[in-house]
Design a protein around this motif. Structure first.
Motif, short mmCIF file in Angstrom:
data_model
loop_
_atom_site.label_atom_id
_atom_site.label_comp_id
_atom_site.label_asym_id
_atom_site.label_seq_id
_atom_site.Cartn_x
_atom_site.Cartn_y
_atom_site.Cartn_z
N ARG A 28 0.81 -1.22 0.00
CA ARG A 28 0.00 0.00 0.00
C ARG A 28 0.85 1.27 0.00
NH1 ARG A 28 -1.24 1.98 5.48
NH2 ARG A 28 -0.07 0.75 6.98
N THR A 29 2.06 1.22 0.54
CA THR A 29 2.88 2.43 0.59
C THR A 29 3.32 2.88 -0.80
OG1 THR A 29 4.95 1.21 0.96
CG2 THR A 29 3.69 1.89 2.91
N LYS A 30 3.31 1.98 -1.78
CA LYS A 30 3.65 2.34 -3.17
C LYS A 30 2.56 3.20 -3.79
CE LYS A 30 7.20 -0.54 -3.41
NZ LYS A 30 8.55 -0.12 -3.39
N HIS A 31 1.41 3.31 -3.10
CA HIS A 31 0.26 4.07 -3.59
C HIS A 31 -0.10 5.21 -2.63
CE1 HIS A 31 -0.22 0.92 -6.59
NE2 HIS A 31 0.03 0.09 -5.60
N ASN A 32 0.91 5.66 -1.88
CA ASN A 32 0.75 6.76 -0.91
C ASN A 32 -0.30 6.48 0.16
OD1 ASN A 32 2.78 8.27 -2.04
ND2 ASN A 32 1.42 9.55 -3.25
N ILE A 33 -0.41 5.22 0.57
CA ILE A 33 -1.29 4.84 1.67
C ILE A 33 -0.36 4.47 2.83
CG2 ILE A 33 -3.15 3.33 2.46
CD1 ILE A 33 -3.76 2.84 -0.58
#
Length: 189
Positions: free
Chosen positions: A156-161
């Protein structure tokens, strides 16, 4: 004679080219019969739920998978492991800007970029776009009859989450929500 052989060779090349185009077939995914089940992990637990497919198709060359495109309806995102007030709170939070921001980003997408087949199983490479951010991923897929199944792990961090991400805030300890979540997909076509 040489001119005649050249014409025959040209006709064969054209015929083979035409045949290769006619074997390509897009198969529309039956969204109501298909499913996407997600599982997210936190320290000491997990949550599960579903999200609906809005549209999709798989492309085949004969019986061999070669591509596909999918649109996911992020507004349908919901938990299945909770009920009542707790379900409402979690579903609302997942749809908020802390997570998937579905008001601004009502859909996500996945585009298959390449496929390799081995022993009836496919290794799929794709671009997945969530919250306007695209990540290249790879995952296995099995196609049997009119059904395709796949299991994906998404960071999810790859999608700014980044809400309560232990890779962003190391001080979270027992409040951390792990970066990766799973998607188990069943496609009917």
């Amino acid at each position: 004679m040489k001119n005649r052989n050249s014409k025959i060779a040209l006709l064969l090349v054209l015929a083979l080219s035409f045949m290769s185009y006619t074997t390509l077939k897009d198969k529309t995914v039956k969204v109501k019969e298909s499913s996407i089940v997600w599982k997210g992990y936190k320290v000491g637990g997990e949550h599960t739920g579903t999200v609906d497919l809005k549209s999709g198709s798989l492309t085949f060359d004969g019986k061999t998978l070669i591509g596909g495109n999918f649109t996911i309806d992020m507004t349908s995102l919901g938990s299945t492991d909770l009920e009542g007030e707790y379900k409402g709170k979690l579903d609302g939070h997942l749809k908020s800007d802390d997570f998937f921001g579905v008001e601004e980003f009502p859909t996500a997408s996945l585009e298959i970029t390449s496929v390799s087949e081995k022993n009836g199983s496919y290794n799929v490479k794709a671009n997945i776009t969530i919250k306007g951010k695209t990540e290249a991923i790879a995952f296995p897929m099995i196609v049997k009859g009119d059904t395709a199944t796949a299991s994906l792990k998404i960071d999810r961090t790859k999608h700014n989450i980044t809400y309560k991400s232990p890779s962003i805030l190391e001080t979270l300890k027992d409040k951390a929500i792990y970066d990766e979540f799973d998607l188990n997909v069943t496609l009917k076509f």
